[in-house]
Every structure is written in C-alpha cells, then in structure tokens.
Design an enzyme around this catalytic site. Structure first.
Site, PDB file in Angstrom:
ATOM      1  N   GLY A  42       0.837  -1.154   0.088  1.00  0.00           N
ATOM      2  CA  GLY A  42       0.161  -0.023  -0.014  1.00  0.00           C
ATOM      3  C   GLY A  42       0.874   1.202   0.074  1.00  0.00           C
ATOM      4  NE  ARG A 330     -12.517  10.766   9.068  1.00  0.00           N
ATOM      5  CZ  ARG A 330     -11.525  10.411   8.261  1.00  0.00           C
ATOM      6  NH1 ARG A 330     -10.799   9.470   8.738  1.00  0.00           N
ATOM      7  NH2 ARG A 330     -11.498  10.895   6.842  1.00  0.00           N
TER       8      ARG A 330
END
Lengths: 636, 271
Positions: A42, A330
C-alpha cells in the site's frame, strides 16, 4: 519488555534533524549487500520498497493481492493533509502538529507527530513530481479543501480518489524499481510468520496463495506495512481481505502491540441494508464541507426529508459544536450520530441513520458546482442505494474505518523486535486515540518515503550483511508451524463456514467494543470471544486442499487470528478506564463528551504476548507533552 | 428501497480446477448450473455469489473462486464476464457495485472469467493479470527518485491538462477492456497510461521512451491490436475514452520519427 522510545534530544523542531545526523550511515557501496523484506504494497509498503531500492538496498516486496496496485490504500477518497499554507490562511507545520496532537486527544507521541507535520510538505512535492494529478485551480496551481478537526484548508485531493492516485504514484515508483530488478515482487503471497534469530527479525514465512507452497525468505531486516485490523468487526470500510495476521503473528513472536482498543468509527458511511451485507462503503468526509447533517427534531418522525420544514430539523453538529459545525472530528461526529439515534430520532427503516443534506449547497452554488466536487461520490451513492442524493439527502451512519492502534514502534519505527520495522496503519505511532481526516495517507507516505529510508540505515549499519541465512533452524521451525496450522484448519471438517464465525465475532465486537464500551459489556465480550474461538477450532469447515488457490483456507487463518486479537482488543478497552478519542467508556463521560484521565492514562498501553490473549502483559510508555498543553479537547 | 421481496436465479458458472494451459479453453473447465433463491435485490453481485458459496460449502462442495477486495469499485480486483459483458449490464460499474436489482426475478445468468491469451485462468473465475504489471514496469512512470523534487507549485499545470491527465489516470487496471475486445487488445489500458503522463509537463520528458517501451511490452505479453470497435470504452467501468488510444498511437509514431536515443559510447565518469 523494554520500551525505549528513542525520542531525540533538542527542541521539537530540531529533533528529526538531530536524529538524522545521529543515525549511522551505510556506505553506498555496501547498501547492495543488505537485503530488506517489505511486506505489503500500500502507500507505506510501496513507497518504502521503492525508496529503499533507489538507495541501493536489495528489496523483496510481498502482497497477497494479485497486483501491488490493489492494496487497500487505493480506496481512500478524500485527501491528504500538508502544511503548505498555499491558501494563506494561517497554516504552518506547527499548526498541523498542534491539530493532530489535539485531534488524537493527547494520546500520541509529540515528537513523531511533529516529524509527520514537517514531512507532509515533502510528500506533496514528491507526488506531483511523480505525476499524481491533484486537483488544480484555473491558474494551474494546486487546490485545497477543508477536512474535519481543522480550521484551515490544507487538504490536497484528487477528485474522490486521492488514495488511488497517490498509490498509483507509489506503485509507479515501485514498478520502476521492479523493472530495473532492484525490487523482487511477490504478488499473491501472504506473510504468515516472522523469523526471529538471536532476538533479531531476520526473515519471514510466506505462503504462495496459488501453489500453496510454504517458503521462507531470509534478510537483514523486515518492514511490515500491512495495514490495520478494522475487519475484526467483520463489517467495516476495509477491503474484504484486510487482516491482522502479519502484525498479530509478529506480536506472537515478541513485538509489543500498542493501544489495540483505539479504533476509528467514521461518521459518514452508507447504512447497512441487510444480513447479506459484506462490507460498508464510506462516503468521504469531504462531503461535510457542503453537506449539513441533521435528524428530525421529533422522535419517530417518519415523514420524508423534504416534507420536514427547517424549524423541525435538528442540525445537531452545528448546534453542539458551533465553531467546527459539520466539520467536527470523526469520533465526535460519530458519537453525536449515535446519540440522536439512541434518542429515537434516527432515520430510515432501521432508525440507524442520519441525513447528510446538500439542499442548501445546491441552492447556493448550483448543482453543477456540487457535481464537480463530489460527482463520483454521488454516483457511487446512487448506485448502492438507488436513491438520488441531488434531490434527497444522503442517509449515513457511522462505520468502522481505521485503526489507530498497532505494533508499538520507537521514533525510528522499529518494533520491540530489533530489525522489525513497522510503517503506516500497521504501527501505532502518530494518531493517538483518534485520527483526523486526510492524515492516514500522509502518515503512510511519510513513513515509507521519508522516515524508513533513514532509520533502517541506522539499524543496518550495526549489522553484518547477510549474517543470517535461511539454513538456520529457526526458519525450518517457523515454516513447519505454518504448515501445521494449515493442515489443522483443513482437518477440522466441521459444520460452520469461516464467514459465519467471522460475522459472529464482528457482532460481538460491534455491540460490546464499538462506539461505546463498558466494563460489563467488555467482560461479556471476552467470554464470548473465548467461547467462539473454542468452537472455531472444533467446528469450522474449510474444504479443498492447500495445493491450489483456496480462499476459504486464507480466510480461516485470518479469522483465527482475529479471534485471538479481538480478545486482546477488549482487554485493552477494559483496562483503559477513561474515555479518549475513539475509545469511549460509558463510565467516563460528561454528558456524552469523553472524559480523559490524564493522571492515570496519559500513556500508550503496550501488550506483551505470553501464550494466550488472556495472559498478555500490559506495559506503559508514558507520554510527555512539552509543547501542546494537555487540555480538554473542545470543538465548541 | 426495494422492500422484502427476494429473487430466484439460475446461474451458469465457469468452474475450472487448474490453471489454463491449453490454447482451447474449453478443455480446461466447464459451465456448471446452480439454482439460487432468497436473493435480495439490494445485494451486490458479489454478495449474491457469497450467498451461493456459503450454500455450496454447507453442501460440501468447494466454493467458487473469484478475485475481489475493496468492493467499492476502485481496487480493480473483481472481474467477471456476466452474460457476455465485462462487469455485467450496467455501464460505468464494476461487478462489485452491480446490484441484483439490475436483474429480473427468475433471470438466468452466465458467469465466466475474462478470456484472453495474456490473462490465463488461475481457477474458476480468477485470472492472472500480471501482464498489466509488467507493462507498467516497462515505462508507465516518471523517473524521479524520492526526495529530489521541487516545490509542488513550481510548475503550474493548466486545469484542462490536469483534468485530461486525470481522466486517463482513473484506470483501475481491472482488464475489462481486454476482455471486451475480440482481439484481446490492451490498448485502452496502455493508452490510459500514456495519456496520463502525456498531459503533465513532468511526464513529457520521457515521452518517446515511454511510448516505445510500453508498446513493445504490450506486444510481448501477447495482447492483440486495436481494430476500432470501441468495445473497450463501452466496457470500461471508469469510462475511459478511446481518445487515449489515438493519443498512444500518435505518441508511438512521434517517437518513431524522433531519433533513437544518443549512443552510449561515452560511458564512464568525467572526473
């Protein structure tokens, strides 16, 4: 277990320079004698593998996907933060550092976070040089937008697919090195153990997913870039194959696991539609720039959104957090959504949802402007729900998205096993108890491009190259253990499918160790997980053999690890008797706001493996705040 | 929302135990018929296959192998030829984002792997797309090492150019273009790589070598040539336009016209 964070001396802005100077160097001609294994491809893995190969190290890189380009970083939507201050709105490295420490609810290591903020600007430069097509303004310069937890616009983005574009940049750099034979790439290859020789990580055991062959690779150092553990919840925004196996097995070999209870529940995901649901889809936080979050003022109001007049709507984020409004961080936005749903004001058939409404923005800016900003996200939403978000508000609900916990690492990103380095989401380093939006891409790339290339040299300079070869008995032993586990899984021949166990585990985790946790619930969860793990090893059904592609077998190994990891996560949540960031304990709150306990918990909890999750020993790394003063985190 | 109605389907799925070797794929596997009921219209196509696999496992049959990962249309793992169309009937959609509400109750659906010489079948519906990676390794990059870059805003890029580069860069490398093409040509994929870098000043430096090397790599892998049917554009889940193929051809011809790189006689240091 000794936890030496190796924080360099000097003022906060001098620490990284000081450390880079202190680190020993490997002579360019000697670099080619060292081999480094990078697990995962990644953002962190691809950037690390490419950068290390560019320096001259021999690199081998492993991923379980069929191509390194498919690692889950690809799915990040919204953006990447950098303290460029291109908007002239008062941003600086120090402000990004400050916002990130505060955003993490004062549970991250200051020195690491400062370095991250410092390096953020280099990432953007690097990505643009690689051809990453960030959004631009008509003058040809880069555009920015705002993200949660910040009052400046510092987020760079590439439509709604910033992750894919940044990963393609890193993948291109990696591919260039593969083409030059400086990196040897092993796709469809899963790491199943770390080989530790004389206390140092000197190799890994892998399984070739196509042939079933179990192999060992020896090297001078190992870098794990294997992502987070969100799939312990079964339903999450992670890709289906994301797993904890690499980090968990490293933990079993002696790497401390830090703060496993810190998980991020993202406020804006598409709600669950039924039992068949296999994963959850995120709707980028960037939507909160122009969308307003609300629920009906009255309980059980089942009218259509359009029929509810403004004075009967509760724009609860704007009401509770006027200075940040819809861009509250969040953890706070998720908890607020849960609160209104608990009050019976949730929307949709299940009552588990809130509206994200673009009506006002469309009126103000026009449909075209909104389409230009979020077109692909609106398209994705319409495809999944068969509803048109231009004419009716989106229905959203929180979902597990990211995990701040991970393998403990020191300032050099080295775990408690010398020679084992950990980058990106797989480590615990920079986000404390809550990650701010657009900071994951930043961290993965900072670690891979700009930290590990320096710090790994400091370790390797003290090692004789090729000092351990694969003939040491530790390699054969580790490979035999992996083969034995594979055989055992295939031999149970029980009745229940792997997914069935995974789904059951996920329900336990979500209900007892999800958005709100309590002593009672966590104790119940631990007992339930132990029982489930017992059943798994008696009754799981894995068909086929280990000689060809066998996706059930792959999943079974991963779920077996989740069944151990989940217990540790609950234990960590139980022992952290405070609320902070994404970790919310019912017992420690002030009217729904997290109540931290800095007296007793201003530390990272680091778990040492002792044979079973119930026996793991909890250690502490005390956190010192010398620059940002500990304060109640307020977004009001 | 579609409520509680469920659907019943008849599926014909390609089952293949071993990696393809024969040129005639029909020898390697066969279509197997399954009946599946209780399918919710809100399921994605892959969730429908999950349900089938769970039932197969309970019956003691090996589940169907297929590639999938992100399930949100961006990783490019999922593939599947559905009723003869790559990623199924809906345009601009990957299989993982295709929902069963796109099919009628009682439908009979044929599911096959991508078919192309350069994409051998690994097992059942899973294919080997590593040819794409090798093409990228041949030159779909800008040769810049970590750490040597200048300030990101030092080179302005006209927005229209940046947008054109972006349109090409949205490619997810799924291979639908190859599967859709009767020649199994990869020119939409390779053209997208060429176009992405062509429209950025940073990418122009290596334009000739890139065009030459990518075309050579694509040919070496056994992909066919383009005969202007535009099936690839219709199948592309990211709706990449065929103009990228024209751009690639133009770049390739241009590279041919430009002199070959200067000879490497003067290797060795100056000091």
């Amino acid at each position: 277990m000794k936890l030496d964070s190796k924080i360099p001396s000097g003022a906060i802005h001098e620490k990284w320079s000081n450390r880079k100077f202190e680190l020993k160097l490997v002579n360019p001609a000697n670099k080619r004698k060292y081999k480094v294994l990078v697990v995962g491809s990644g953002l962190a893995g691809a950037s690390a593998a490419a950068s290390l190969a560019e320096l001259g190290y021999q690199v081998e890189c492993f991923c379980f996907q069929d191509s390194p380009r498919r690692a889950h970083s690809i799915a990040a939507q919204g953006g990447i933060n950098a303290a460029k201050n291109y908007r002239n709105d008062g941003d600086s490295v120090y402000r990004l550092f400050y916002d990130t420490v505060k955003g993490g609810d004062f549970r991250a290591r200051e020195a690491n976070v400062y370095r991250l903020a410092e390096l953020s600007v280099n990432i953007i430069d690097q990505a643009v040089a690689q051809g990453v097509p960030f959004a631009r303004e008509y003058g040809g310069l880069l555009d920015n937008r705002s993200f949660g937890g910040a009052q400046v616009s510092r987020t760079f983005y590439a439509r709604g697919q910033t992750g894919q574009q940044l990963l393609l940049g890193a993948y291109a750099a990696l591919s260039r090195q593969i083409g030059q034979r400086a990196v040897k790439m092993f796709p469809r290859t899963e790491m199943l153990d770390v080989v530790v020789v004389d206390g140092h990580a000197k190799g890994i055991v892998v399984r070739d997913l196509q042939t079933g062959e179990i192999r060992t690779h020896a090297a001078d150092a190992v870098v794990l870039c294997t992502g987070g553990y969100g799939n312990v919840f079964y339903l999450s925004t992670n890709a289906k194959n994301c797993n904890v196996t690499a980090t968990w097995r490293a933990h079993r070999r002696g790497a401390g696991f830090a703060n496993p209870c810190y998980t991020q529940i993202h406020p804006t995901c598409i709600p669950v539609s039924g039992d068949h649901q296999s994963k959850l889809t995120l709707m980028s936080e960037s939507l909160r720039n122009d969308g307003r979050v609300w629920v009906p003022l009255k309980k059980g109001d089942k009218r259509k959104a359009a029929d509810i007049p403004d004075n009967e709507r509760d724009y609860y984020l704007e009401r509770k957090y006027p200075s940040f409004g819809n861009l509250a961080p969040r953890d706070i936005a998720s908890r607020a959504a849960m609160t209104v749903c608990d009050e019976g004001r949730g929307i949709g058939d299940t009552g588990l949802g809130v509206y994200l409404d673009f009506r006002d923005s469309i009126q103000r800016l026009g449909k075209d402007a909104i389409a230009a900003r979020y077109g692909n996200l609106f398209h994705m939403y319409a495809k999944i729900t068969a509803e048109d978000p231009y004419s009716q508000p989106m229905r959203i609900f929180p979902a597990v998205h990211y995990t701040m916990g991970g393998l403990w690492v020191d300032y050099d990103l080295q775990s408690t096993i010398p020679g084992l380095f950990v980058c990106g989401e797989a480590n615990f380093s920079d986000h404390g108890a809550n990650r701010l939006g657009a900071s994951a891409l930043m961290q993965g790339l900072a670690d891979g491009y700009f930290v590990i290339p320096y710090t790994i040299g400091g370790y390797l300079a003290g090692q004789k190259p090729g000092s351990v070869d694969g003939k040491r008995p530790e390699f054969a032993q580790a490979a035999a253990n992996v083969a034995e586990m594979t055989k055992r899984l295939l031999g149970i021949k029980g009745k229940r499918t792997v997914d069935d166990f995974h789904r059951t585990l996920g329900k336990i985790m979500w209900s007892k160790c999800g958005m709100a946790r309590s002593e009672k619930g966590l104790r119940e969860a631990i007992a339930a997980i132990q029982a489930l793990r017992g059943e798994f090893w008696q009754d799981v059904r894995v068909l086929g053999d280990g000689m060809t592609i066998n996706q059930s077998l792959e999943k079974a190994g991963r779920v077996a690890d989740f069944l151990e990891f989940g217990e540790l996560m609950c234990r960590d949540a139980l022992e952290r008797r405070e609320s902070c960031g994404g970790h919310f304990r019912d017992e420690w709150q002030d009217d729904g706001e997290a109540r931290r306990d800095d007296q007793n918990f201003c530390h990272a909890a680091v778990w040492e493996h002792k044979g079973a999750p119930k026996d793991a020993v909890r250690h502490q790394e005390q956190l010192h705040f010398e620059n940002v003063h500990l304060a109640v985190r307020s977004y009001k | 929302m579609t409520g509680n109605t469920t659907m019943k389907l008849i599926l014909h799925v390609w089952r293949q135990q071993k990696r393809s070797t024969a040129a005639d794929f029909k020898q390697d596997g066969r279509m197997v018929r399954y009946e599946l009921d209780g399918v919710s219209p809100d399921m994605s196509f892959l969730e429908m296959l999950d349900v089938l696999n769970e039932r197969l496992i309970r019956k003691g049959e090996e589940p169907i192998v297929f590639d999938h990962d992100c399930r949100e249309g961006i990783c490019g793992s999922c593939s599947l030829m559905i009723d003869g169309e790559p990623h199924g009937p809906q345009s601009g959609t990957t299989t993982c984002q295709l929902h069963m509400r796109s099919f009628r109750d009682g439908a009979e659906i044929w599911i096959e792997p991508w078919r192309a010489k350069a994409f051998p079948v690994v097992k059942d519906l899973m294919v080997d797309r590593s040819a794409f990676d090798r093409v990228v390794q041949a030159g779909a990059f800008i040769s810049v090492n970590t750490g040597v870059s200048q300030d990101a805003n030092a080179i302005p890029v006209p927005k229209a150019d940046a947008d054109r580069a972006f349109d090409a860069a949205t490619c997810i490398g799924c291979g639908a273009c190859v599967a859709a093409c009767k020649n199994a040509s990869a020119m939409l994929f390779v053209g997208a790589k060429v176009s992405h870098f062509l429209h950025l000043p940073q990418g122009r430096v290596e334009r000739e070598t890139r065009a030459r090397n990518l075309v050579a790599a694509m040919d070496k892998e056994g992909f066919g040539n383009c005969t202007n049917q535009n099936e690839c554009e219709a199948a592309c889940p990211k709706e990449i336009p065929v103009r990228v193929i024209a751009e690639m051809n133009r770049e390739f011809l241009r590279a041919k016209a430009v002199e070959e790189p200067p000879s490497k006689k003067r290797v060795g240091g100056d000091g």
